[in-house]
Design a protein around this motif. Structure first.
Motif, PDB file in Angstrom:
ATOM      1  N   LEU A  77     -21.719  94.450  43.883  1.00 56.65           N
ATOM      2  CA  LEU A  77     -21.953  95.200  45.108  1.00 56.65           C
ATOM      3  C   LEU A  77     -22.212  96.651  44.751  1.00 56.65           C
ATOM      4  N   PRO A  78     -23.245  97.265  45.306  1.00 56.27           N
ATOM      5  CA  PRO A  78     -23.518  98.673  44.995  1.00 56.27           C
ATOM      6  C   PRO A  78     -22.428  99.574  45.560  1.00 56.27           C
ATOM      7  N   GLU A  79     -22.243 100.711  44.956  1.00 61.58           N
ATOM      8  CA  GLU A  79     -21.247 101.661  45.440  1.00 61.58           C
ATOM      9  C   GLU A  79     -21.865 102.471  46.570  1.00 61.58           C
ATOM     10  N   CYS A  80     -21.718 101.982  47.784  1.00 64.38           N
ATOM     11  CA  CYS A  80     -22.254 102.648  48.966  1.00 64.38           C
ATOM     12  C   CYS A  80     -21.336 102.366  50.145  1.00 64.38           C
ATOM     13  N   ILE A  81     -21.615 102.992  51.281  1.00 61.89           N
ATOM     14  CA  ILE A  81     -20.739 102.860  52.440  1.00 61.89           C
ATOM     15  C   ILE A  81     -20.751 101.441  52.984  1.00 61.89           C
ATOM     16  N   TYR A  82     -21.856 100.712  52.798  1.00 58.11           N
ATOM     17  CA  TYR A  82     -21.940  99.330  53.265  1.00 58.11           C
ATOM     18  C   TYR A  82     -20.968  98.437  52.488  1.00 58.11           C
ATOM     19  N   SER A  83     -20.963  98.577  51.171  1.00 59.31           N
ATOM     20  CA  SER A  83     -20.031  97.796  50.352  1.00 59.31           C
ATOM     21  C   SER A  83     -18.587  98.184  50.633  1.00 59.31           C
ATOM     22  N   SER A  84     -18.374  99.472  50.907  1.00 56.55           N
ATOM     23  CA  SER A  84     -17.025  99.940  51.191  1.00 56.55           C
ATOM     24  C   SER A  84     -16.448  99.250  52.417  1.00 56.55           C
ATOM     25  N   VAL A  85     -17.254  99.122  53.468  1.00 56.16           N
ATOM     26  CA  VAL A  85     -16.785  98.446  54.682  1.00 56.16           C
ATOM     27  C   VAL A  85     -16.465  96.982  54.384  1.00 56.16           C
ATOM     28  N   MET A  86     -17.354  96.310  53.656  1.00 57.64           N
ATOM     29  CA  MET A  86     -17.143  94.901  53.352  1.00 57.64           C
ATOM     30  C   MET A  86     -15.859  94.682  52.566  1.00 57.64           C
ATOM     31  N   LEU A  87     -15.648  95.477  51.517  1.00 55.04           N
ATOM     32  CA  LEU A  87     -14.514  95.238  50.631  1.00 55.04           C
ATOM     33  C   LEU A  87     -13.191  95.695  51.236  1.00 55.04           C
ATOM     34  N   LEU A  88     -13.200  96.746  52.035  1.00 59.46           N
ATOM     35  CA  LEU A  88     -11.950  97.194  52.641  1.00 59.46           C
ATOM     36  C   LEU A  88     -11.479  96.213  53.708  1.00 59.46           C
ATOM     37  N   ILE A  89     -12.420  95.621  54.446  1.00 55.14           N
ATOM     38  CA  ILE A  89     -12.036  94.574  55.390  1.00 55.14           C
ATOM     39  C   ILE A  89     -11.509  93.357  54.630  1.00 55.14           C
ATOM     40  N   HIS A  90     -12.144  93.066  53.510  1.00 57.74           N
ATOM     41  CA  HIS A  90     -11.727  91.931  52.678  1.00 57.74           C
ATOM     42  C   HIS A  90     -10.404  92.200  51.976  1.00 57.74           C
ATOM     43  N   GLY A  91     -10.061  93.461  51.786  1.00 59.42           N
ATOM     44  CA  GLY A  91      -8.915  93.808  50.948  1.00 59.42           C
ATOM     45  C   GLY A  91      -7.564  93.617  51.593  1.00 59.42           C
ATOM     46  N   ALA A  92      -7.468  93.729  52.915  1.00 58.49           N
ATOM     47  CA  ALA A  92      -6.164  93.632  53.576  1.00 58.49           C
ATOM     48  C   ALA A  92      -5.710  92.181  53.684  1.00 58.49           C
ATOM     49  N   ARG A  93      -4.402  91.990  53.750  1.00 61.29           N
ATOM     50  CA  ARG A  93      -3.836  90.656  53.887  1.00 61.29           C
ATOM     51  C   ARG A  93      -3.965  90.164  55.334  1.00 61.29           C
ATOM     52  N   ALA A  94      -3.936  88.849  55.495  1.00 62.28           N
ATOM     53  CA  ALA A  94      -4.097  88.262  56.824  1.00 62.28           C
ATOM     54  C   ALA A  94      -2.958  88.687  57.755  1.00 62.28           C
ATOM     55  N   GLU A  95      -1.716  88.732  57.226  1.00 58.04           N
ATOM     56  CA  GLU A  95      -0.586  89.096  58.073  1.00 58.04           C
ATOM     57  C   GLU A  95      -0.656  90.555  58.532  1.00 58.04           C
ATOM     58  N   GLU A  96      -1.355  91.397  57.787  1.00 55.20           N
ATOM     59  CA  GLU A  96      -1.506  92.788  58.195  1.00 55.20           C
ATOM     60  C   GLU A  96      -2.407  92.916  59.413  1.00 55.20           C
ATOM     61  N   TYR A  97      -3.428  92.049  59.487  1.00 51.86           N
ATOM     62  CA  TYR A  97      -4.296  92.060  60.654  1.00 51.86           C
ATOM     63  C   TYR A  97      -3.648  91.336  61.839  1.00 51.86           C
ATOM     64  N   GLY A  98      -2.816  90.352  61.562  1.00 57.59           N
ATOM     65  CA  GLY A  98      -2.252  89.550  62.636  1.00 57.59           C
ATOM     66  C   GLY A  98      -1.064  90.188  63.326  1.00 57.59           C
ATOM     67  N   SER A  99      -0.397  91.137  62.692  1.00 62.57           N
ATOM     68  CA  SER A  99       0.788  91.773  63.278  1.00 62.57           C
ATOM     69  C   SER A  99       0.386  93.054  64.004  1.00 62.57           C
ATOM     70  N   LEU A 100       1.314  93.568  64.761  1.00 61.98           N
ATOM     71  CA  LEU A 100       1.084  94.820  65.483  1.00 61.98           C
ATOM     72  C   LEU A 100       2.010  95.917  64.966  1.00 61.98           C
ATOM     73  N   GLY A 101       2.510  95.738  63.776  1.00 67.30           N
ATOM     74  CA  GLY A 101       3.468  96.685  63.237  1.00 67.30           C
ATOM     75  C   GLY A 101       2.828  97.785  62.403  1.00 67.30           C
ATOM     76  N   PHE A 102       3.649  98.337  61.520  1.00 66.46           N
ATOM     77  CA  PHE A 102       3.229  99.471  60.702  1.00 66.46           C
ATOM     78  C   PHE A 102       2.115  99.087  59.737  1.00 66.46           C
ATOM     79  N   ASN A 103       2.194  97.878  59.134  1.00 65.10           N
ATOM     80  CA  ASN A 103       1.177  97.455  58.167  1.00 65.10           C
ATOM     81  C   ASN A 103      -0.195  97.331  58.812  1.00 65.10           C
TER      82      ASN A 103
END
Length: 318
Positions: A77-103
């Motif tokens: 993946l090239p080092e650009c803002i498009y790749s950054s969005v893809m990988l940062l969304i991919h980087g978080a754990r599922a429970e971090e997106y599913g909860s409403l807490g601090f994570n």
């Protein structure tokens, strides 16, 4: 310090159908290190003068022939803002997106700015292109008196940059297609092997792949198409030689706005992770040979044909 390979006797070699393969027997080559070497012809031979030879065994190491290896298709993946969005969304754990807490809050605080920067990048690039498109309505191609050679050089430089942009989109498309498909969201995982090499072991869900293909890669490709159509005409119809060169450089800047935004605003920690992400290896003989023997010719052909089309299509009608 110089490193030489000194031939002791003739070396047989064969040319395989696909790649050059040198068949070396033990003792045919030896590696020597020397300082201040001069070659003097003596009886049609060569003698070494002022040679200081280090012991072969002490030097150590193994001689390899990199061009003899079968190439492996590596998708990055090239080092650009498009790749950054893809990988940062991919980087978080599922429970971090599913909860409403601090994570979940912290994950959104990391991902949201990148999505916002991507939106800003799209607005900025499209705004520039729209402005250029309006300025072209007042230009008459018959009033252009610039040198035809300089026109070809400027258009060729711009088109080369756009071809790089399109193949960058193509690499992102292949990476998204070939990365492993998961049943549910998996955080980005990288395995470190015993030899120190790295391999990405996590993948994307079908939904994530579709979103990335349409909203991220599709947006990048659409902007590239729009900029190619307007930018080539804008460069070609410059009124003076100085404008021709400056407009070519300006178009290159518009192409690279996403890279500027990425390097200027993405946190250093995220950039380090993206740059260290191991390439996705695709073990396909067909693709490997195509990239080695066909892709360069395809790029050259597209480049020449596009430049000729632009210069001839927007020329003043006789």
């Amino acid at each position: 310090m110089a490193i030489m390979i000194k031939q002791q006797k003739p070396i047989p070699h064969t040319f395989a159908p696909l790649f050059l393969n040198l068949n070396l027997a033990p003792g045919q080559w030896r590696v020597v290190m020397a300082v201040s070497i001069q070659y003097v012809d003596v009886d049609r031979g060569r003698a070494l003068v002022e040679e200081r030879v280090l012991n072969d065994d002490a030097a150590g190491g193994t001689i390899v022939f990199p061009f003899d290896d079968m190439p492996i298709v590596k998708l990055n993946l090239p080092e650009c803002i498009y790749s950054s969005v893809m990988l940062l969304i991919h980087g978080a754990r599922a429970e971090e997106y599913g909860s409403l807490g601090f994570n979940c809050f912290m994950s959104c605080m990391v991902v949201a700015p990148q999505v916002l920067l991507l939106a800003i990048n799209v607005v900025v690039q499209v705004s520039f292109i729209r402005y250029l498109e309006r300025t072209l309505s007042d230009v008459d191609s018959c009033n252009i008196k610039t040198d035809v050679v300089l026109r070809y050089l400027s258009v060729a430089s711009f088109v080369a940059g756009m071809i790089f942009e399109f193949f960058e989109c193509f690499e992102m498309l292949l990476w998204t297609v070939y990365v492993k498909t998961e049943d549910r969201h998996q955080a980005l995982q990288v395995q470190i092997r015993e030899d120190g090499s790295k391999m990405q072991v996590s993948g994307l869900t079908i939904c994530q792949k579709m979103v990335f293909l349409v909203l991220v890669i599709g947006t990048k490709t659409a902007i590239a198409v729009y900029l190619s159509a307007v930018g080539a005409q804008f460069v070609l119809l410059s009124e003076t030689h100085a404008d021709l060169i400056l407009n070519c450089l300006a178009m290159v800047f518009v192409i690279e706005i996403d890279d500027v935004i990425y390097h200027g605003f993405t946190p250093a920690f995220c950039k380090e992770i993206i740059s260290d992400l191991p390439a996705l290896e695709v073990h396909s003989l067909t693709q490997a040979l195509a990239r080695l023997t066909i892709f360069p010719w395809v790029k050259i052909g597209i480049w020449i044909a596009t430049v000729q089309f632009v210069v001839s299509h927007f020329a003043c009608p006789e």
